[in-house]
Design an enzyme around this catalytic site. Structure first.
Site, PDB file in Angstrom:
ATOM      1  N   GLU A 131       0.800  -1.239   0.000  1.00 26.13           N
ATOM      2  CA  GLU A 131       0.000   0.000   0.000  1.00 26.13           C
ATOM      3  C   GLU A 131       0.829   1.283   0.000  1.00 26.13           C
ATOM      4  O   GLU A 131       0.676   2.118   0.879  1.00 26.13           O
ATOM      5  CB  GLU A 131      -0.952  -0.017   1.212  1.00 26.13           C
ATOM      6  N   ASN A 172       2.025  -5.139  -3.151  1.00 26.90           N
ATOM      7  CA  ASN A 172       0.641  -5.459  -2.779  1.00 26.90           C
ATOM      8  C   ASN A 172      -0.159  -4.168  -2.568  1.00 26.90           C
ATOM      9  O   ASN A 172       0.295  -3.256  -1.879  1.00 26.90           O
ATOM     10  CB  ASN A 172       0.676  -6.270  -1.468  1.00 26.90           C
ATOM     11  N   HIS A 208     -10.435  -6.338  -1.479  1.00 24.51           N
ATOM     12  CA  HIS A 208     -11.433  -6.147  -0.422  1.00 24.51           C
ATOM     13  C   HIS A 208     -12.602  -5.422  -1.097  1.00 24.51           C
ATOM     14  O   HIS A 208     -12.523  -4.217  -1.344  1.00 24.51           O
ATOM     15  CB  HIS A 208     -10.868  -5.283   0.714  1.00 24.51           C
ATOM     16  N   GLU A 238      -6.028 -10.726  -0.878  1.00 19.91           N
ATOM     17  CA  GLU A 238      -6.769 -10.532   0.389  1.00 19.91           C
ATOM     18  C   GLU A 238      -8.273 -10.488   0.157  1.00 19.91           C
ATOM     19  O   GLU A 238      -8.991  -9.700   0.783  1.00 19.91           O
ATOM     20  CB  GLU A 238      -6.323  -9.214   1.065  1.00 19.91           C
ATOM     21  N   ASP A 240     -12.120 -10.489   0.136  1.00 19.26           N
ATOM     22  CA  ASP A 240     -13.358 -10.709   0.887  1.00 19.26           C
ATOM     23  C   ASP A 240     -14.427  -9.839   0.256  1.00 19.26           C
ATOM     24  O   ASP A 240     -14.123  -8.863  -0.423  1.00 19.26           O
ATOM     25  CB  ASP A 240     -13.222 -10.498   2.409  1.00 19.26           C
TER      26      ASP A 240
HETATM   27  O1  G3I Z   1      -1.663  -5.846  18.943  1.00 19.38           O
HETATM   28  C1  G3I Z   1      -2.825  -5.369  19.640  1.00 19.38           C
HETATM   29  C2  G3I Z   1      -3.039  -6.149  20.868  1.00 19.38           C
HETATM   30  O2  G3I Z   1      -1.967  -5.969  21.745  1.00 19.38           O
HETATM   31  C3  G3I Z   1      -4.381  -5.731  21.529  1.00 19.38           C
HETATM   32  O3  G3I Z   1      -4.663  -6.583  22.581  1.00 19.38           O
HETATM   33  C4  G3I Z   1      -5.533  -5.813  20.517  1.00 19.38           C
HETATM   34  C5  G3I Z   1      -6.841  -5.292  21.081  1.00 19.38           C
HETATM   35  O4  G3I Z   1      -7.751  -5.041  20.056  1.00 19.38           O
HETATM   36  O5  G3I Z   1      -5.197  -5.033  19.414  1.00 19.38           O
HETATM   37  C6  G3I Z   1      -4.039  -5.539  18.760  1.00 19.38           C
HETATM   38  O6  G3I Z   1      -3.774  -4.909  17.552  1.00 19.38           O
HETATM   39  C7  G3I Z   1      -4.742  -5.077  16.553  1.00 19.38           C
HETATM   40  C8  G3I Z   1      -4.161  -6.019  15.484  1.00 19.38           C
HETATM   41  O7  G3I Z   1      -5.022  -6.027  14.374  1.00 19.38           O
HETATM   42  C9  G3I Z   1      -3.993  -7.439  15.978  1.00 19.38           C
HETATM   43  O8  G3I Z   1      -5.243  -7.994  16.319  1.00 19.38           O
HETATM   44  C10 G3I Z   1      -4.999  -3.702  15.981  1.00 19.38           C
HETATM   45  O9  G3I Z   1      -5.682  -2.897  16.940  1.00 19.38           O
HETATM   46  C11 G3I Z   1      -5.794  -3.786  14.713  1.00 19.38           C
HETATM   47  O10 G3I Z   1      -5.814  -2.498  14.106  1.00 19.38           O
HETATM   48  C12 G3I Z   1      -5.128  -4.760  13.774  1.00 19.38           C
HETATM   49  O11 G3I Z   1      -5.871  -4.784  12.602  1.00 19.38           O
HETATM   50  C13 G3I Z   1      -5.276  -5.436  11.512  1.00 19.38           C
HETATM   51  C14 G3I Z   1      -4.972  -4.397  10.421  1.00 19.38           C
HETATM   52  O12 G3I Z   1      -4.517  -5.051   9.253  1.00 19.38           O
HETATM   53  C15 G3I Z   1      -3.888  -3.427  10.846  1.00 19.38           C
HETATM   54  O13 G3I Z   1      -2.669  -4.082  11.063  1.00 19.38           O
HETATM   55  C16 G3I Z   1      -6.250  -6.465  11.004  1.00 19.38           C
HETATM   56  O14 G3I Z   1      -6.362  -7.505  11.995  1.00 19.38           O
HETATM   57  C17 G3I Z   1      -5.752  -7.062   9.697  1.00 19.38           C
HETATM   58  O15 G3I Z   1      -6.746  -7.912   9.178  1.00 19.38           O
HETATM   59  C18 G3I Z   1      -5.478  -5.928   8.727  1.00 19.38           C
HETATM   60  O16 G3I Z   1      -4.971  -6.456   7.530  1.00 19.38           O
HETATM   61  C19 G3I Z   1      -4.779  -5.531   6.475  1.00 19.38           C
HETATM   62  C20 G3I Z   1      -3.566  -5.990   5.700  1.00 19.38           C
HETATM   63  O17 G3I Z   1      -2.457  -6.101   6.552  1.00 19.38           O
HETATM   64  C21 G3I Z   1      -3.264  -5.043   4.543  1.00 19.38           C
HETATM   65  N1  G3I Z   1      -4.416  -4.881   3.696  1.00 19.38           N
HETATM   66  C22 G3I Z   1      -5.658  -4.486   4.372  1.00 19.38           C
HETATM   67  C23 G3I Z   1      -5.969  -5.479   5.498  1.00 19.38           C
HETATM   68  C24 G3I Z   1      -7.263  -5.147   6.165  1.00 19.38           C
HETATM   69  O18 G3I Z   1      -7.172  -3.887   6.786  1.00 19.38           O
END
Ligand code: G3I
Length: 322
Positions: A131, A172, A208, A238, A240
């Site tokens: 991105e 990506n 997405h 990715e 969905d």
């Molecule tokens: O790490 C913390 C953890 O310590 C805490 O307990 C928990 C409480 O909610 O949050 C955790 O972090 C979260 C993390 O996912 C792990 O679950 C973040 O708040 C949350 O923002 C994060 O979201 C991820 C997001 O990327 C940002 O990294 C999503 O799960 C993940 O599906 C999403 O994936 C992205 C791809 O990498 C790139 N393309 C888009 C895609 C969807 O947004």
């Protein structure tokens, strides 16, 4: 072999994959069974992001990522590494620092070598850059862009290739599936990288999407074709499909969703360099979408009880007809 997406994908010579989180992988036996039965590729959803791997300065912790990679090895699945360079999920200890250009270059180089060497031979393909372009076609503002300038993209691919010469290296992107300003800009970027003999092997189109905003099918094919003409592999990384707010009963929504999965996989098969398709999750039970949009949804191939959805049968049908 029992009939599955995986068995048919292997006959077609493509990857069919899913993003996985460490929590269900370590606690949900049904999740693991479905994952290994139906898919031949895995993308860690969060476990390989910079912040997750290196929450404290100088202290890498590969435990979660290694667990996912081990699962893939045990079940003879490909791993798509995600992601070496992104503007999000950069650790706070790094963002807080005031660094010179040379220092930011050194941080990025060290990160890429540490991670790609750690997984050398075990990660078959990397999302090296994730991105990096905005919807308006400009480079996405980021710690890396500000610190290094746009040269960081080329440097990242070269370092990833040196660290693991056997891995396929992808750019990506989200929202650049059909023809628009973003995909035009990504195309120009990759064209330049290819011209400069930068080791980039493929484009990941995240996909997405939503029933309410379907990608333009002709635009998708034309877009994939122009990247393929650069000699790049095409991977849907990715996928969905959100159904929230779309017309009709749930049954009708799920059928429309299945048609979208079908059309997109069919479109992919019209491209000679199509390499594979991964969904961003296995089951609606753990999808990231409801948390992100604030609405219940059902974007994947398996429902919350691991029942096959019409979208599953649609993909199976496309693979079976190849
Ligand atoms: O790490 C913390 C953890 O310590 C805490 O307990 C928990 C409480 O909610 O949050 C955790 O972090 C979260 C993390 O996912 C792990 O679950 C973040 O708040 C949350 O923002 C994060 O979201 C991820 C997001 O990327 C940002 O990294 C999503 O799960 C993940 O599906 C999403 O994936 C992205 C791809 O990498 C790139 N393309 C888009 C895609 C969807 O947004």
């Amino acid at each position: 072999m029992t009939l599955s997406l995986r068995s048919l994908a292997e006959e077609c010579g493509i990857w069919i994959g899913a993003a996985v989180g460490i929590e269900p992988l370590s606690s949900d036996g049904t999740f693991c069974d479905v994952l290994a039965r139906e898919f031949n590729a895995i993308t860690p959803d969060n476990a390989m992001k910079f912040e997750h791997l290196c929450p404290e300065m100088g202290q890498y912790n590969f435990r979660d990522a290694d667990e996912i990679v081990s699962f893939a090895q045990v079940h003879r699945m490909h791993v798509r590494g995600h992601t070496l360079v992104w503007h999000r999920r950069i650790p706070q200890w790094l963002l807080k620092q005031d660094l010179s250009r040379d220092q930011v270059v050194a941080v990025l180089e060290e990160h890429i070598f540490t991670v790609a060497e750690h997984f050398r031979g075990r990660v078959a393909a990397w999302d090296v850059i994730n991105e990096a372009v905005e919807e308006n076609g400009l480079f996405q503002d980021s710690f890396w862009l500000r610190g290094i300038g746009s040269e960081y993209l080329e440097l990242a691919f070269r370092w990833a290739n040196q660290a693991d010469p056997g891995a396929l290296l992808f750019y990506n992107e989200w929202g650049g599936e059909d023809l628009n300003r973003k995909s035009d800009a990504v195309y120009s970027l990759l064209q330049k990288l290819v011209q400069h003999r930068v080791p980039v092997h493929g484009i990941g189109l995240q996909m997405h999407v939503s029933l309410m905003e379907p990608p333009d099918r002709q635009g998708l094919v034309a877009n994939m074709r122009r990247f393929a003409d650069l000699g790049l592999q095409i991977y849907i990384t990715e996928m969905d499909v959100q159904i929230h707010n779309s017309p009709g009963s749930l049954k009708q929504q799920l059928e429309a969703q299945a048609e979208m999965y079908r059309e997109i996989l069919e479109a992919c098969f019209s491209i000679s360099t199509f390499k594979g398709l991964s969904t961003w999750g296995v089951t609606d039970r753990y999808s990231w979408i409801p948390q992100f949009t604030g609405y219940p949804d059902a974007p994947l191939l398996f429902d919350e009880s691991y029942q096959f959805k019409p979208a599953y049968w649609a993909l199976l049908d496309v693979l079976q007809s190849r």
